[in-house]
Design an enzyme around this catalytic site. Structure first.
Site, PDB file in Angstrom:
ATOM      1  N   VAL A  41      29.822 -11.405 -22.218  1.00 54.31           N
ATOM      2  CA  VAL A  41      29.830 -12.600 -23.068  1.00 54.31           C
ATOM      3  C   VAL A  41      28.734 -12.519 -24.121  1.00 54.31           C
ATOM      4  O   VAL A  41      27.705 -11.875 -23.924  1.00 54.31           O
ATOM      5  CB  VAL A  41      29.651 -13.886 -22.229  1.00 54.31           C
ATOM      6  CG1 VAL A  41      30.862 -14.117 -21.346  1.00 54.31           C
ATOM      7  CG2 VAL A  41      28.381 -13.839 -21.396  1.00 54.31           C
ATOM      8  N   ASP A  60      22.787 -11.946 -14.558  1.00 52.64           N
ATOM      9  CA  ASP A  60      23.917 -11.029 -14.441  1.00 52.64           C
ATOM     10  C   ASP A  60      23.836 -10.382 -13.058  1.00 52.64           C
ATOM     11  O   ASP A  60      24.430 -10.876 -12.095  1.00 52.64           O
ATOM     12  CB  ASP A  60      23.820 -10.018 -15.592  1.00 52.64           C
ATOM     13  CG  ASP A  60      25.032  -9.120 -15.695  1.00 52.64           C
ATOM     14  OD1 ASP A  60      25.757  -8.985 -14.709  1.00 52.64           O
ATOM     15  OD2 ASP A  60      25.256  -8.527 -16.764  1.00 52.64           O
TER      16      ASP A  60
HETATM   17  C1  PRP Z   1      19.466 -10.015 -20.432  1.00 51.17           C
HETATM   18  C2  PRP Z   1      19.322 -11.500 -20.178  1.00 51.17           C
HETATM   19  C3  PRP Z   1      18.569 -11.579 -18.887  1.00 51.17           C
HETATM   20  C4  PRP Z   1      18.988 -10.293 -18.182  1.00 51.17           C
HETATM   21  C5  PRP Z   1      19.967 -10.616 -17.117  1.00 51.17           C
HETATM   22  O1  PRP Z   1      18.335  -9.576 -21.070  1.00 51.17           O
HETATM   23  O2  PRP Z   1      18.645 -12.130 -21.221  1.00 51.17           O
HETATM   24  O3  PRP Z   1      17.184 -11.604 -19.073  1.00 51.17           O
HETATM   25  O4  PRP Z   1      19.587  -9.445 -19.144  1.00 51.17           O
HETATM   26  O5  PRP Z   1      20.475  -9.465 -16.494  1.00 51.17           O
HETATM   27  P1  PRP Z   1      20.255  -9.148 -14.954  1.00 51.17           P
HETATM   28  O6  PRP Z   1      20.522 -10.387 -14.172  1.00 51.17           O
HETATM   29  O7  PRP Z   1      21.293  -8.069 -14.713  1.00 51.17           O
HETATM   30  O8  PRP Z   1      18.880  -8.620 -14.767  1.00 51.17           O
HETATM   31  P2  PRP Z   1      18.240  -8.204 -21.875  1.00 51.17           P
HETATM   32  O9  PRP Z   1      17.450  -7.230 -21.077  1.00 51.17           O
HETATM   33  O10 PRP Z   1      19.592  -7.780 -22.336  1.00 51.17           O
HETATM   34  O11 PRP Z   1      17.331  -8.563 -23.097  1.00 51.17           O
HETATM   35  P3  PRP Z   1      17.574  -9.668 -24.233  1.00 51.17           P
HETATM   36  O12 PRP Z   1      17.341 -11.014 -23.598  1.00 51.17           O
HETATM   37  O13 PRP Z   1      16.549  -9.335 -25.242  1.00 51.17           O
HETATM   38  O14 PRP Z   1      18.985  -9.534 -24.747  1.00 51.17           O
END
Ligand code: PRP
Length: 188
Positions: free
Chosen positions: A160, A110
């Site tokens: 998403v 992201d």
């Molecule tokens: C989400 C996803 C990535 C990260 C990406 O993890 O799985 O690891 O965010 O976001 P970024 O590029 O802005 O750093 P999250 O911390 O939501 O945990 P999860 O995988 O347990 O949902």
């Protein structure tokens, strides 16, 4: 669950289960070819919990290359819909990766903050190589550019869900990928 099971919660269906599986299979073929001359040691796949569980399981099973599956957990945001920018290491690898080939497996990039932190962390351990594979990437949202060798799909900068990606813990088990209708998070 399939897109049809939660159609009323989505403002748009982006990719079906089949489209995702076909793309992961293409990437697995490419990865097999790229690591063919490095078969002296098993490739270490590092999945980023929790979201990468689905892509890790699918990619690993499509590879013909021997690999080990390892996990790290880094939390960048909780139950909201935007990144907080605050990273918390929650779980480390269980093996020494010195001199090893590492492929980080992510569900989504992201802002790139999680990956940037993770790649720096892994590189500091003296691996032979570190490359990155992600199922999805939001190019418009990237604040921390990181080299990503294998990208499933570039997607719009919208919230998403599905294929491991959640909202408040839900939708990770949706086989496809869709844009969550804002009415769902407006409900709180
Ligand atoms: C989400 C996803 C990535 C990260 C990406 O993890 O799985 O690891 O965010 O976001 P970024 O590029 O802005 O750093 P999250 O911390 O939501 O945990 P999860 O995988 O347990 O949902």
């Amino acid at each position: 669950m399939d897109i049809a099971d939660v159609a009323s919660d989505l403002s748009q269906a982006l990719y079906s289960d089949q489209q995702i599986q076909d793309r992961i299979a293409q990437l697995a073929t490419q990865i097999d070819a790229d690591y063919a001359d490095r078969a002296d040691q098993d490739l270490i796949l590092v999945g980023v919990l929790n979201g990468a569980v689905m892509v890790m399981a699918d990619l690993a099973r499509k590879l013909k290359t021997h690999c080990q599956m390892e996990w790290m957990a880094i939390s960048s945001y909780g139950s909201g819909t935007t990144s907080s920018g605050v990273l918390r290491p929650l779980k480390d690898l269980s093996v020494d990766v010195t001199g090893r080939h590492i492929l980080v497996v992510e569900d989504i990039i992201d802002t790139g903050l999680t990956l940037s932190y993770l790649v720096d962390n892994l590189r500091s351990r003296g691996p032979a190589s570190v490359e990155v594979m992600t199922a999805f990437r939001k190019p418009e949202a990237i604040k921390c550019p990181v080299d990503v060798k294998y990208v499933g799909f570039d997607i719009p900068a919208q919230f998403v869900v599905g294929y491991g990606l959640d909202y408040a813990g839900r939708y990770r088990n949706l086989t496809g990928l869709g844009v969550l209708d804002p009415k769902v998070y407006a409900q709180g």
